[in-house]
Design an enzyme around this catalytic site. Structure first.
Site, PDB file in Angstrom:
ATOM      1  CB  SER A 327     -10.779  -3.388  37.756  1.00  0.00           C
ATOM      2  OG  SER A 327     -12.010  -4.178  37.533  1.00  0.00           O
ATOM      3  CG  ASP A 439     -17.310  -2.012  42.998  1.00  0.00           C
ATOM      4  OD1 ASP A 439     -18.054  -2.316  42.041  1.00  0.00           O
ATOM      5  OD2 ASP A 439     -16.217  -1.712  42.986  1.00  0.00           O
ATOM      6  CG  HIS A 471     -15.779  -1.406  39.519  1.00  0.00           C
ATOM      7  ND1 HIS A 471     -15.171  -2.062  40.319  1.00  0.00           N
ATOM      8  CD2 HIS A 471     -15.286  -1.568  38.222  1.00  0.00           C
ATOM      9  CE1 HIS A 471     -14.114  -2.537  39.872  1.00  0.00           C
ATOM     10  NE2 HIS A 471     -14.313  -2.423  38.593  1.00  0.00           N
TER      11      HIS A 471
END
Length: 512
Positions: A327, A439, A471
């Site tokens: 991320s 995601d 995600h």
């Protein structure tokens, strides 16, 4: 913890709205009575995973548990009496919170470390403690006193003591981090809840060992764990770098522990893994009090320090040290490579990392959450207006707009122009870019084409797309994930571990 469903739902959704972001609050040196100082501390109290919600939009509910018996209370009245059999860590933690409840902030400050004293004052403690109880009262009821006290964990940086805050309707765990001198060095509300995923079936604990390590030194030293395959080595190694928010070394997110899965899975396949508590998790108060907090302090600097530690490990192949950033951590990989002055990062895995600026990605998140009814139009308008300020080329962290309410402006100023794919164009280190197709936070249909376009001239970039993954790289059903998937215990599938291990073991050489 046991949560009433409406409270749990509300907290979960809002907590996930900006899970790529870290709007921590800069609690500056304003006079204790100023509204600015009060509002900043209120944001720290309301925050979960270091995500502060502006006071005008009190959206975030603190997770809480309802005590089964009032007999859990100890001590008389509001003050918890220290049991003589308690160790000194517990005694000092109890005394610290007891002093605050007795309005004896001077004595509480005396129990604080020198590092913490740089960040807080007696007035700061008074506002914090008063605000904490005020913010919890609507859902938890009036503050009654203190419950149990227990050392929950000891690592090479802190001993963590949990003191139960007892309210009429709920028990809220409060964690105090004490240093080796038994001084309170930091503290935070414990917002963990519910069951979490167990160790994955592909974890072979007989094939690797683990040892405690420390990343960096001084006021912001971080505890970590190095998982090392059994055997002579040397072994390739991967440093795990978390996304936004206050993440522990496992990157625990509700019911998920993705970095635990990665560490144990890769170590079982002959690859050493280093993971560590993030600075915003281990040093919550000191980080939020830093008016000059930046994304490099939060992410880049500590990741590079982690690679330095691996260089000194006898069983680690020092020319095979890789970064895996998830991320926001993935978005910062090119920045890490740029700042790796010794050039010992052999390559990197970008796991669900944005190619664009963080504000562009988050604005897409808001639009999706509005479309599925998980935020109100009013909240959508507020947050989009806040993030759009960051796109103003004249935005300044030193002099932000008066209406800016996303926390530490210097942090946002340090991150709002970072475009990872653009930055990686001129780099040579091999990359493996992996992405879940479900995601909703970093949308593969948007981000992957940008990565591929910007890096089309490079022949050492590989891509893996996973149809069922969200995600956090756990499986789900449907075209796109929702925040609620993160509440269900699950592991990263072994096929993801296999792909990463295969790529690392292929020993890709740096391009000339």
């Amino acid at each position: 913890m046991h949560l009433k469903n409406p409270i749990r739902t509300k907290w979960t959704v809002i907590g996930l709205i900006i899970s790529l972001c870290i709007p921590t609050m800069a609690m500056g040196k304003e006079p204790a009575g100023s509204s600015s100082s009060t509002n900043q501390i209120m944001n720290l109290v309301e925050s979960s995973e270091a995500m502060s919600i502006p006071n005008a939009h009190n959206l975030l509910s603190i997770p809480m548990s309802v005590p089964q018996e009032q007999s859990l209370l100890t001590g008389k009245g509001h003050i918890l009496e220290s049991n003589k059999s308690q160790n000194r860590f517990e005694q000092n933690a109890v005394q610290f919170v007891s002093n605050m409840e007795a309005s004896n902030y001077k004595q509480a400050l005396k129990l604080s470390s020198q590092a913490l004293k740089k960040s807080i004052s007696e007035q700061w403690l008074e506002i914090y403690w008063t605000t904490l109880k005020q913010q919890l009262q609507p859902q938890a009821g009036s503050f009654i006193g203190f419950g149990g006290v227990e050392v929950k964990e000891s690592n090479r940086v802190h001993t963590n003591v949990e003191v139960e805050l007892q309210f009429e309707k709920a028990t809220v765990p409060f964690t105090l981090r004490l240093d080796k001198n038994k001084k309170v060095d930091d503290f935070l509300l414990n917002t963990s809840m519910g069951p979490v995923a167990s160790d994955p079936v592909y974890s072979n604990r007989n094939s690797f060992t683990e040892k405690d390590v420390v990343i960096g030194k001084g006021d912001f030293a971080l505890p970590g764990t190095l998982s090392i395959p059994k055997g002579e080595g040397p072994f390739p190694a991967v440093v795990l770098v978390q996304g936004s928010g206050a993440s522990d070394k496992d990157e625990t997110a509700y019911a998920l522990k993705p970095f635990r899965d990665l560490a144990h899975g890769l170590a079982s396949k002959g690859i050493a893994v280093l993971r560590y508590n993030k600075r915003t998790f281990e040093h919550t108060v000191k980080t939020t009090a830093d008016q000059n907090h930046t994304v490099d302090k939060e992410t880049t600097d500590d990741a590079i320090l982690a690679t330095r530690l691996l260089e000194k490990e006898a069983k680690i192949d020092d020319v095979q040290i890789y970064i895996l950033g998830h991320s926001q951590g993935g978005m910062m990989v090119p920045q890490m490579i740029n700042q790796d002055k010794r050039q010992n990062i052999a390559g990197a895995i970008i796991m669900g990392g944005p190619a664009r600026t963080i504000q562009d990605v988050v604005l897409d998140q808001f639009e999706y959450l509005l479309s599925i009814g998980q935020i109100t139009p009013e909240d959508y308008e507020f947050f989009t207006a806040q993030f759009e300020m960051l796109n103003d080329p004249d935005f300044s962290g030193e002099n932000p707009p008066e209406e800016f309410q996303l926390g530490q402006a210097m942090f946002w100023d340090s991150i709002n122009d970072i475009e990872a794919a653009e930055m990686a164009k001129e780099q040579n280190e091999p990359l493996l870019i992996i992405q879940g197709e479900r995601d909703y936070q970093v949308v593969s249909d948007i981000e992957i084409p940008i990565w591929k376009e910007e890096l089309s001239h490079r022949d050492n970039v590989e891509y893996r797309l996973y149809q069922k993954l969200n995600h956090f790289f756990t499986e789900g059903e449907g075209d796109i994930s929702t925040p609620f998937e993160y509440l269900s215990p699950a592991n990263i599938p072994e096929y993801v571990i296999n792909d990463i291990a295969e790529w690392v073991k292929s020993k890709p050489d740096k391009s000339e």
